[in-house]
Design an enzyme around this catalytic site. Structure first.
Site, mmCIF file in Angstrom:
data_model
loop_
_atom_site.group_PDB
_atom_site.id
_atom_site.type_symbol
_atom_site.label_atom_id
_atom_site.label_comp_id
_atom_site.label_asym_id
_atom_site.label_seq_id
_atom_site.Cartn_x
_atom_site.Cartn_y
_atom_site.Cartn_z
ATOM 1 N N ASP A 2 36.028 -25.752 -4.631
ATOM 2 C CA ASP A 2 35.721 -26.300 -5.971
ATOM 3 C C ASP A 2 34.754 -25.725 -6.782
ATOM 4 O OD1 ASP A 2 36.402 -28.217 -7.532
ATOM 5 O OD2 ASP A 2 35.307 -29.958 -6.612
ATOM 6 N N ASN A 4 35.690 -23.582 -9.711
ATOM 7 C CA ASN A 4 36.222 -22.578 -10.499
ATOM 8 C C ASN A 4 36.236 -22.512 -11.908
ATOM 9 O OD1 ASN A 4 36.743 -21.389 -7.881
ATOM 10 N ND2 ASN A 4 38.940 -21.642 -8.089
ATOM 11 N N ARG A 6 34.415 -25.012 -13.840
ATOM 12 C CA ARG A 6 32.935 -24.956 -14.481
ATOM 13 C C ARG A 6 32.357 -23.541 -14.338
ATOM 14 N NH1 ARG A 6 31.150 -29.399 -10.426
ATOM 15 N NH2 ARG A 6 33.180 -28.969 -9.440
ATOM 16 N N HIS A 19 39.151 -18.992 -11.497
ATOM 17 C CA HIS A 19 40.196 -18.890 -10.159
ATOM 18 C C HIS A 19 40.165 -17.353 -9.558
ATOM 19 C CE1 HIS A 19 41.130 -23.006 -10.871
ATOM 20 N NE2 HIS A 19 41.924 -22.916 -11.834
ATOM 21 N N LEU A 113 40.762 -14.679 14.077
ATOM 22 C CA LEU A 113 40.738 -15.898 13.292
ATOM 23 C C LEU A 113 41.971 -16.505 12.754
ATOM 24 C CD1 LEU A 113 39.119 -17.841 11.131
ATOM 25 C CD2 LEU A 113 39.456 -15.935 9.418
ATOM 26 N N ARG A 163 32.256 -28.398 1.175
ATOM 27 C CA ARG A 163 32.742 -28.687 -0.003
ATOM 28 C C ARG A 163 31.658 -28.179 -1.153
ATOM 29 N NH1 ARG A 163 36.151 -33.311 -3.346
ATOM 30 N NH2 ARG A 163 36.393 -31.999 -5.154
HETATM 31 C C1 FPP Z 1 39.306 -25.869 -7.638
HETATM 32 O O1 FPP Z 1 38.614 -25.675 -8.740
HETATM 33 C C2 FPP Z 1 39.967 -24.593 -7.144
HETATM 34 C C3 FPP Z 1 41.350 -24.633 -7.157
HETATM 35 C C4 FPP Z 1 42.255 -25.539 -7.690
HETATM 36 C C5 FPP Z 1 42.196 -23.336 -7.045
HETATM 37 C C6 FPP Z 1 41.333 -22.588 -5.576
HETATM 38 C C7 FPP Z 1 42.165 -21.171 -5.595
HETATM 39 C C8 FPP Z 1 41.957 -20.186 -5.200
HETATM 40 C C9 FPP Z 1 40.535 -19.706 -5.395
HETATM 41 C C10 FPP Z 1 42.866 -19.066 -5.169
HETATM 42 C C11 FPP Z 1 42.807 -18.186 -4.067
HETATM 43 C C12 FPP Z 1 43.018 -18.680 -2.685
HETATM 44 C C13 FPP Z 1 43.043 -17.883 -1.750
HETATM 45 C C14 FPP Z 1 43.384 -18.526 -0.280
HETATM 46 C C15 FPP Z 1 43.132 -16.208 -1.813
HETATM 47 P P1 FPP Z 1 38.564 -26.524 -10.305
HETATM 48 O O2 FPP Z 1 39.781 -25.659 -10.819
HETATM 49 O O3 FPP Z 1 39.001 -27.787 -9.746
HETATM 50 O O4 FPP Z 1 37.173 -26.335 -10.783
HETATM 51 P P2 FPP Z 1 36.411 -27.459 -11.450
HETATM 52 O O5 FPP Z 1 35.967 -28.462 -10.639
HETATM 53 O O6 FPP Z 1 35.002 -26.723 -11.970
HETATM 54 O O7 FPP Z 1 37.108 -27.902 -12.571
#
Ligand code: FPP
Length: 215
Positions: A2, A4, A6, A19, A113, A163
């Site tokens: 969580d 990305n 922000r 992301h 793993l 988390r």
């Molecule tokens: C949550 O942050 C993150 C996501 C919804 C996407 C996570 C996916 C990746 C990092 C892609 C790569 C994955 C792999 C396995 C290689 P958010 O967008 O909810 O952030 P926020 O809470 O700051 O808005």
């Protein structure tokens, strides 16, 4: 994973940039887990609820996942990592389904793993799905049999949940499996989460006393 969005906002970048950086952080954490001898790692990459995000962001995330699934075969092979996906895969497009299947097949004999990536995943949906399967089969509703009908069949319950991003909730992730899991919350945003942060979380985990309801 969580934070990305922000992370991107703080740098005056688009959410999608967050992301992208999050994908790099995931790769670092995966290789560090393999190096440390961690047996199972589950990454929550895309929730059942994330389908409700703007079409452009959903498309970007799906493309990013497909890119990693296709590109990282050698990283997985080199590190002896077995790959699988949990979630409602029926919602993925055909090329992503095929790439997931190919990578699962290619890595199925790896013995290091076991990396599970949760895509289109929701724990309540997983639980209802298990209940429907058991009801249709006339098998018994025991806890052992229930666990066998979850997506995580044959994978032990997690020891540690991390988390990132400062939220103090579970958000429909592995609700059944987390019954006795140690929870670790950090304000670090996922794109900033490094191998050192992982080591710190594991060190803290080692100091916990687990009693499983016993004295
Ligand atoms: C949550 O942050 C993150 C996501 C919804 C996407 C996570 C996916 C990746 C990092 C892609 C790569 C994955 C792999 C396995 C290689 P958010 O967008 O909810 O952030 P926020 O809470 O700051 O808005």
């Amino acid at each position: 994973m969580d934070g990305n969005g922000r992370w991107a906002l703080a740098q005056d970048k688009k959410r999608t940039e967050g992301h992208k950086k999050g994908g790099e952080a995931a790769k670092q954490v995966i290789t560090q887990c393999a190096k440390l001898g961690v047996k199972y790692l589950t990454l929550f990459a895309f929730s059942a609820e994330n389908w409700n995000r703007p079409t452009q962001e959903v498309g970007f995330l799906m493309d990013l996942l497909l890119l990693y699934i296709k590109r990282e075969v050698t990283t997985l092979t080199k590190n002896n990592i077995k790959f699988s996906v949990i979630g409602d895969l029926s919602k993925l497009d055909d090329k992503t389904k095929k790439a997931v299947n190919d990578l699962q097949n290619k890595t199925s004999n790896n013995t290091g793993l076991h990396l599970q990536v949760a895509i289109s995943y929701g724990a309540r949906q997983e639980i209802v799905n298990a209940a429907q399967k058991i009801a249709a089969s006339e098998q018994g509703f025991t806890t052992d049999n229930f666990a066998k009908h979850l997506y995580t069949n044959n994978v032990p319950d997690p020891d540690l949940l991390i988390r990132t991003g400062g939220e103090l909730r579970i958000s429909n992730f592995l609700l059944w499996q987390l019954a006795y899991t140690e929870l670790y919350f950090t304000k670090t945003l996922w794109p900033d989460f490094t191998a050192d942060d992982l080591n710190k979380a594991i060190d803290e985990f080692k100091s916990r006393e687990r009693r499983y309801g016993n004295v």
